[in-house]
Design an enzyme around this catalytic site. Structure first.
Site, PDB file in Angstrom:
ATOM      1  N   ARG A   1      62.162  41.820   7.620  1.00  0.00           N
ATOM      2  CA  ARG A   1      60.987  41.461   8.432  1.00  0.00           C
ATOM      3  C   ARG A   1      59.808  42.378   8.133  1.00  0.00           C
ATOM      4  O   ARG A   1      58.661  41.942   8.146  1.00  0.00           O
ATOM      5  CB  ARG A   1      61.329  41.485   9.937  1.00  0.00           C
ATOM      6  CG  ARG A   1      60.108  41.181  10.815  1.00  0.00           C
ATOM      7  CD  ARG A   1      60.478  40.792  12.245  1.00  0.00           C
ATOM      8  NE  ARG A   1      61.445  41.681  12.848  1.00  0.00           N
ATOM      9  CZ  ARG A   1      61.191  42.929  13.252  1.00  0.00           C
ATOM     10  NH1 ARG A   1      59.989  43.443  13.118  1.00  0.00           N
ATOM     11  NH2 ARG A   1      62.152  43.653  13.792  1.00  0.00           N
TER      12      ARG A   1
ATOM     13  N   TYR B   1      42.855  19.723  12.427  1.00  0.00           N
ATOM     14  CA  TYR B   1      44.273  19.589  12.706  1.00  0.00           C
ATOM     15  C   TYR B   1      44.554  19.912  14.180  1.00  0.00           C
ATOM     16  O   TYR B   1      44.147  20.953  14.682  1.00  0.00           O
ATOM     17  CB  TYR B   1      45.067  20.516  11.788  1.00  0.00           C
ATOM     18  CG  TYR B   1      46.551  20.436  12.023  1.00  0.00           C
ATOM     19  CD1 TYR B   1      47.249  19.277  11.703  1.00  0.00           C
ATOM     20  CD2 TYR B   1      47.249  21.491  12.590  1.00  0.00           C
ATOM     21  CE1 TYR B   1      48.606  19.180  11.937  1.00  0.00           C
ATOM     22  CE2 TYR B   1      48.615  21.404  12.816  1.00  0.00           C
ATOM     23  CZ  TYR B   1      49.286  20.249  12.491  1.00  0.00           C
ATOM     24  OH  TYR B   1      50.623  20.151  12.720  1.00  0.00           O
TER      25      TYR B   1
ATOM     26  N   ASP C   1      41.019  26.348   6.435  1.00  0.00           N
ATOM     27  CA  ASP C   1      42.297  25.658   6.280  1.00  0.00           C
ATOM     28  C   ASP C   1      42.163  24.785   5.036  1.00  0.00           C
ATOM     29  O   ASP C   1      41.471  23.769   5.038  1.00  0.00           O
ATOM     30  CB  ASP C   1      42.607  24.829   7.530  1.00  0.00           C
ATOM     31  CG  ASP C   1      44.005  24.228   7.495  1.00  0.00           C
ATOM     32  OD1 ASP C   1      44.499  23.946   6.375  1.00  0.00           O
ATOM     33  OD2 ASP C   1      44.592  24.015   8.567  1.00  0.00           O
TER      34      ASP C   1
ATOM     35  N   LYS D   1      53.140  21.103   3.329  1.00  0.00           N
ATOM     36  CA  LYS D   1      52.518  19.884   2.824  1.00  0.00           C
ATOM     37  C   LYS D   1      52.548  19.864   1.293  1.00  0.00           C
ATOM     38  O   LYS D   1      53.612  19.775   0.729  1.00  0.00           O
ATOM     39  CB  LYS D   1      51.108  19.750   3.393  1.00  0.00           C
ATOM     40  CG  LYS D   1      51.030  20.000   4.917  1.00  0.00           C
ATOM     41  CD  LYS D   1      51.697  18.906   5.721  1.00  0.00           C
ATOM     42  CE  LYS D   1      51.823  19.250   7.212  1.00  0.00           C
ATOM     43  NZ  LYS D   1      50.580  19.600   7.874  1.00  0.00           N
TER      44      LYS D   1
HETATM   45  C1  LIG Z   1      50.298  20.416   8.943  1.00  0.00           C
HETATM   46  C2  LIG Z   1      49.046  21.165   9.005  1.00  0.00           C
HETATM   47  C3  LIG Z   1      48.992  22.429   9.588  1.00  0.00           C
HETATM   48  C4  LIG Z   1      50.195  23.063  10.258  1.00  0.00           C
HETATM   49  O1  LIG Z   1      51.211  23.344   9.353  1.00  0.00           O
HETATM   50  P1  LIG Z   1      52.773  23.415   9.785  1.00  0.00           P
HETATM   51  O2  LIG Z   1      53.414  23.826   8.525  1.00  0.00           O
HETATM   52  O3  LIG Z   1      53.148  22.057  10.289  1.00  0.00           O
HETATM   53  O4  LIG Z   1      52.890  24.429  10.860  1.00  0.00           O
HETATM   54  C5  LIG Z   1      47.787  23.099   9.595  1.00  0.00           C
HETATM   55  N1  LIG Z   1      46.683  22.540   9.060  1.00  0.00           N
HETATM   56  C6  LIG Z   1      46.696  21.334   8.481  1.00  0.00           C
HETATM   57  C7  LIG Z   1      45.445  20.774   7.906  1.00  0.00           C
HETATM   58  C8  LIG Z   1      47.869  20.593   8.448  1.00  0.00           C
HETATM   59  O5  LIG Z   1      47.868  19.364   7.896  1.00  0.00           O
END
Ligand SMILES: *Cc1c(COP(=O)(O)O)cnc(C)c1O
Length: 368
Positions: free
Chosen positions: A46, A98, A169, A194
């Protein structure tokens, strides 16, 4: 890991983060370890990480043009950035992004941890002005699910003058289509769940930065809050990243074809895709993105039943949430609790790497 040979992104994805001593495996193995023998640099996973996480960090960090810290999920990565804010900080958020990020920001505001203001992603002037009265500008571009864009270059320039943090993001663009750190953003965030992972079989997140102090601060937050990546997840995300350039190229080609055909379809009222000349920010997309991405959103004519029927009738395309996998999937976003403000027939289509003619045949049949 630095990139002395100045490898281009597609080569970097394949070459980065590999062992270099003769006799070592070509791929860093899946290291399942919480504990290490005393005396070496690492003592506990960790706090000190594992070789497996570091491969993912090397690949993504190098691709973003910075250094990366991997987390348990995209949201854990997002939360780590927010955690760095001083008490009472002023945060500016897009009106639409998001939903997890909006929920996290508003929940923190309700507890008095920070203050949140939301402005429209497209309103560059408002973001530039907001840089004078905020500690963090949070941008998501292209945004989920409406595919709106922010003028990163202009907003980052304004923020830099004021010493304000910009976090981007970058999940939809991936670092192959857009490099926020090069434009002056302090943080670039990926939900590696993703496109980086790319196979809908893991949760992971990554934050990349250039500033050494921010890197150390993020590592400290991860150690304190414990939102570390799982070993298998980090291994799979790195494995997925090896083919990111190929997958992205194919999927965004498919997305462009489908977006153009959907726009001509009599049952479709509107298509949201940055690669279409009809997109209100198409000029900005052409200027700022190397590719237009793999997500297409479209609205149907008629009522919600039409949209529900489409979701039920697709076969090759799967009716599922999430996005960025090799398989195409779609869903009606306004059906998600908390997302009722979205256009009721809006379908978010995550385009995969199948043959585009099969995808179109499936969509056409389901729309008929
Ligand atoms: C899915 C997503 C997130 C969150 O990611 P997780 O891995 O599901 O926690 C954040 N920003 C965007 C644009 C996303 O599509």
């Amino acid at each position: 890991m630095d990139n002395p040979r100045r490898l281009r992104p597609a080569s970097w994805l394949v070459a980065a983060g590999r062992p270099s001593r003769p006799g070592e495996p070509l791929n860093t193995p899946l290291v399942l370890a919480s504990n290490y023998l005393r005396g070496e640099a690492r003592a506990y996973a960790r706090s000190d990480g594992t070789p497996t996480w570091e491969v993912l960090e090397a690949i993504v960090g190098g691709l973003e043009g910075g250094q990366a810290v991997a987390f348990a999920s995209g949201m854990a990565a997002v939360a780590a950035v927010f955690e760095l804010l001083p008490q009472g900080a002023r945060v500016v958020l897009p009106e639409s992004c998001y939903q997890g990020v909006t929920n996290l920001a508003l929940a923190g505001a309700a507890r008095g941890r920070w203050r949140v203001r939301q402005i429209s992603l497209e309103d560059t002037e408002a973001w530039v002005k907001a840089a004078a009265e905020a500690e963090l500008l949070w941008l998501e571009t292209p945004s989920n699910p409406l595919l709106r864009l922010a003028d990163l270059e202009a907003i980052c320039a304004a923020a830099r003058l004021r010493g304000v943090w910009v976090a981007v993001d970058n999940t939809f663009a991936t670092p192959l289509n857009q490099q926020p750190l090069a434009l002056g953003a302090s943080f670039s965030v990926q939900s590696a769940t993703k496109l980086i992972g790319g196979h809908s079989d893991l949760l992971a997140g990554v934050v990349s930065v250039r500033d050494e102090a921010l890197l150390q601060a993020l590592r400290q937050v991860r150690e304190l809050n414990g939102a570390v990546p799982g070993a298998l997840e980090a291994f799979l995300a790195a494995r997925g990243a090896r083919t990111l350039a190929l997958r992205l190229e194919r999927a965004q080609h498919n997305a462009q074809v489908l977006a153009e055909r959907l726009e001509q379809h009599p049952r479709v009222a509107r298509v949201h895709y940055p690669g279409l000349p009809s997109h209100p920010q198409h000029a900005l997309a052409r200027r700022s993105l190397k590719g237009f991405g793999t997500i297409v959103a479209f609205e149907l004519r008629g009522g919600v039943e039409r949209a529900e029927a489409l979701c039920a009738r697709v076969q090759l395309i799967r009716h599922a949430t999430s996005l960025g996998g090799v398989e195409s999937s779609l869903e009606r976003r306004a059906a998600i609790p908390g997302q009722e403000h979205l256009p009721p027939t809006l379908i978010r289509l995550s385009v995969g790497i199948e043959d585009v003619e099969d995808l179109w045949a499936d969509l056409e049949a389901a729309l008929a």
